[in-house]
Write an enzyme that holds these catalytic residues in place. Structure first.
Site, mmCIF file in Angstrom:
data_model
loop_
_atom_site.group_PDB
_atom_site.id
_atom_site.type_symbol
_atom_site.label_atom_id
_atom_site.label_comp_id
_atom_site.label_asym_id
_atom_site.label_seq_id
_atom_site.Cartn_x
_atom_site.Cartn_y
_atom_site.Cartn_z
ATOM 1 N N ASP A 227 0.834 -0.982 -0.058
ATOM 2 C CA ASP A 227 0.005 -0.240 -0.338
ATOM 3 C C ASP A 227 0.836 1.212 -0.416
ATOM 4 O O ASP A 227 1.416 1.748 1.247
ATOM 5 C CB ASP A 227 -1.056 -0.374 1.628
ATOM 6 C CG ASP A 227 -1.592 1.032 0.968
ATOM 7 O OD1 ASP A 227 -2.435 1.427 2.119
ATOM 8 O OD2 ASP A 227 -1.986 1.671 0.309
ATOM 9 N N ASP B 173 -1.519 5.702 -4.996
ATOM 10 C CA ASP B 173 -2.638 4.687 -3.871
ATOM 11 C C ASP B 173 -2.188 3.359 -4.597
ATOM 12 O O ASP B 173 -3.754 3.086 -4.411
ATOM 13 C CB ASP B 173 -3.118 5.541 -3.543
ATOM 14 C CG ASP B 173 -4.008 4.432 -2.321
ATOM 15 O OD1 ASP B 173 -4.675 4.988 -0.817
ATOM 16 O OD2 ASP B 173 -2.913 3.718 -1.697
HETATM 17 N N1 LIG Z 1 -9.154 4.183 2.463
HETATM 18 C C1 LIG Z 1 -8.236 3.791 2.354
HETATM 19 C C2 LIG Z 1 -6.871 3.167 2.278
HETATM 20 C C3 LIG Z 1 -5.855 4.329 1.153
HETATM 21 N N2 LIG Z 1 -6.175 5.598 0.648
HETATM 22 N N3 LIG Z 1 -5.072 4.320 1.291
HETATM 23 N N4 LIG Z 1 -4.814 2.002 1.821
HETATM 24 C C4 LIG Z 1 -6.511 2.217 2.490
HETATM 25 N N5 LIG Z 1 -6.536 1.135 3.256
HETATM 26 C C5 LIG Z 1 -5.720 0.286 2.720
HETATM 27 C C6 LIG Z 1 -6.266 -1.123 3.845
HETATM 28 C C7 LIG Z 1 -7.602 -0.500 4.402
HETATM 29 C C8 LIG Z 1 -8.176 0.533 3.249
#
Ligand SMILES: N#Cc1c(N)n[nH]c1N1CCCC1
Length: 330
Positions: free
Chosen positions: A35, A219
């Protein structure tokens, strides 16, 4: 050093991607959601209550001869979608696609929110945002990329996500076989810790390109693309039957409607998101109403170039000083 690991979609709409990692001695393999929009590396663990675990793989530090508790350190994170997790911290050997970090902070979950429990294919997250965002207290910890960076052939990682197929996260090198033409690099603003860059504009379908600055974050942890309302309404004006549904929380349209492509600019380069990526998913299995892969960012306070956009390109996250981000066709 370099590393390379697969990014595998967890479902039939590419809601998220997971990548295998190994932790500890002997190695424990988990599938993590890489992420770039966050900077905590956390895992389902032997500390996660059984009632909150629904088939996820867990990391058990007490079964790793190289695990060490980071005394007195805790973490707690809440994501933009309201999901959350918290717990304590170990350091242990950590490997991604042949690239190893000896003392990686691994945040073990003692509590996860219901959406993580129900996401049975995700065993945790590996943050690739800037370490300034890490939530460990009292001493914040470095991401896997920041720990690995000095030993990488080049201080970069690349993202090649695919629609309904396995893509790749590469660390330390740029694989020329993964893209065509040139890579267009643009500056990154590291405040507040995301890979923030400015797109040069957009076009809907075969319409004219509108040159305008669109600042947002790249993202990998977000499924969709969230852009300013004016851009999103201009897009859905071209979709018969499209409506911004409070009920479904965004733009929906008849799955049978023809969808234009969406093109965004990075410098002089242009990237076209195929209509199929924007016809994201039926709002419920078998429904003839579809939810759009392009949505308004007005409620978020930030524009997000999520997986729907990243799937349309090969992206270089350059961790040099200053950091930049590069986009190429593929
Ligand atoms: N909302 C949200 C989000 C984000 N902007 N980047 N990563 C996210 N998540 C990773 C796991 C759950 C949500």
């Amino acid at each position: 050093d370099t590393g390379s690991a697969a990014a595998v979609p967890i479902d039939d709409v590419d809601i998220a991607y997971v990548t295998p990692v190994t932790i500890g001695t002997p190695p424990q393999t988990l599938q993590l959601d890489f992420d770039t929009g966050s900077s905590d590396l956390w895992v389902f663990s032997s500390h996660t209550p059984a009632s909150q675990v629904r088939g996820q793989e867990i990391y058990s530090p007490n079964k790793s001869s190289t695990a060490k508790l980071l005394e007195g350190h805790t973490w707690s994170i809440t994501y933009g979608d309201g999901s959350a997790s918290r717990g304590n911290v170990y350091v242990d050997n950590f490997t991604v696609g042949g690239l190893s970090v000896a003392q990686q902070a691994v945040q073990t979950a003692q509590q996860v929110s219901s959406s993580f429990t129900s996401e049975t294919n995700i065993d945790g997250l590996l943050g690739l945002g800037f370490s300034t965002l890490n939530t460990v207290s009292p001493k914040s910890q470095l991401t896997f990329f920041d720990n690995a960076k000095a030993s990488l052939d080049s201080p970069v990682f690349t993202v090649d996500l695919k629609a309904q197929a396995a893509g790749t996260y590469d660390f330390g090198f740029i694989d020329k076989a993964k893209y065509t033409g040139e890579i267009t690099y643009v500056p990154v603003n590291t405040n507040p810790g995301y890979w923030t860059f400015t797109s040069s504009g957009y076009a809907v379908g075969s319409g004219s390109f509108s040159s305008q600055s669109i600042t947002g974050i790249a993202d990998t942890g977000t499924s969709l693309v969230y852009l300013p309302t004016a851009i999103v309404t201009a897009y859905y004006r071209q979709v018969s039957g499209a409506t911004n549904s409070r009920n479904y929380g965004g733009y929906v349209f008849p799955c049978s409607s023809a969808l234009p492509t969406f093109t965004f600019g990075v410098g002089d380069a242009r990237f076209t998101i195929p209509s199929s990526y924007i016809s994201y998913s039926p709002i419920a299995p078998g429904s003839s109403t579809c939810f759009g892969g392009l949505q308004s960012s007005s409620g978020l306070g930030i524009n997000i170039w999520g997986d729907v956009a990243l799937k349309a390109a090969f992206v270089v996250f350059n961790g040099a000083n200053p950091p930049t981000i590069g986009w190429a066709k593929k």
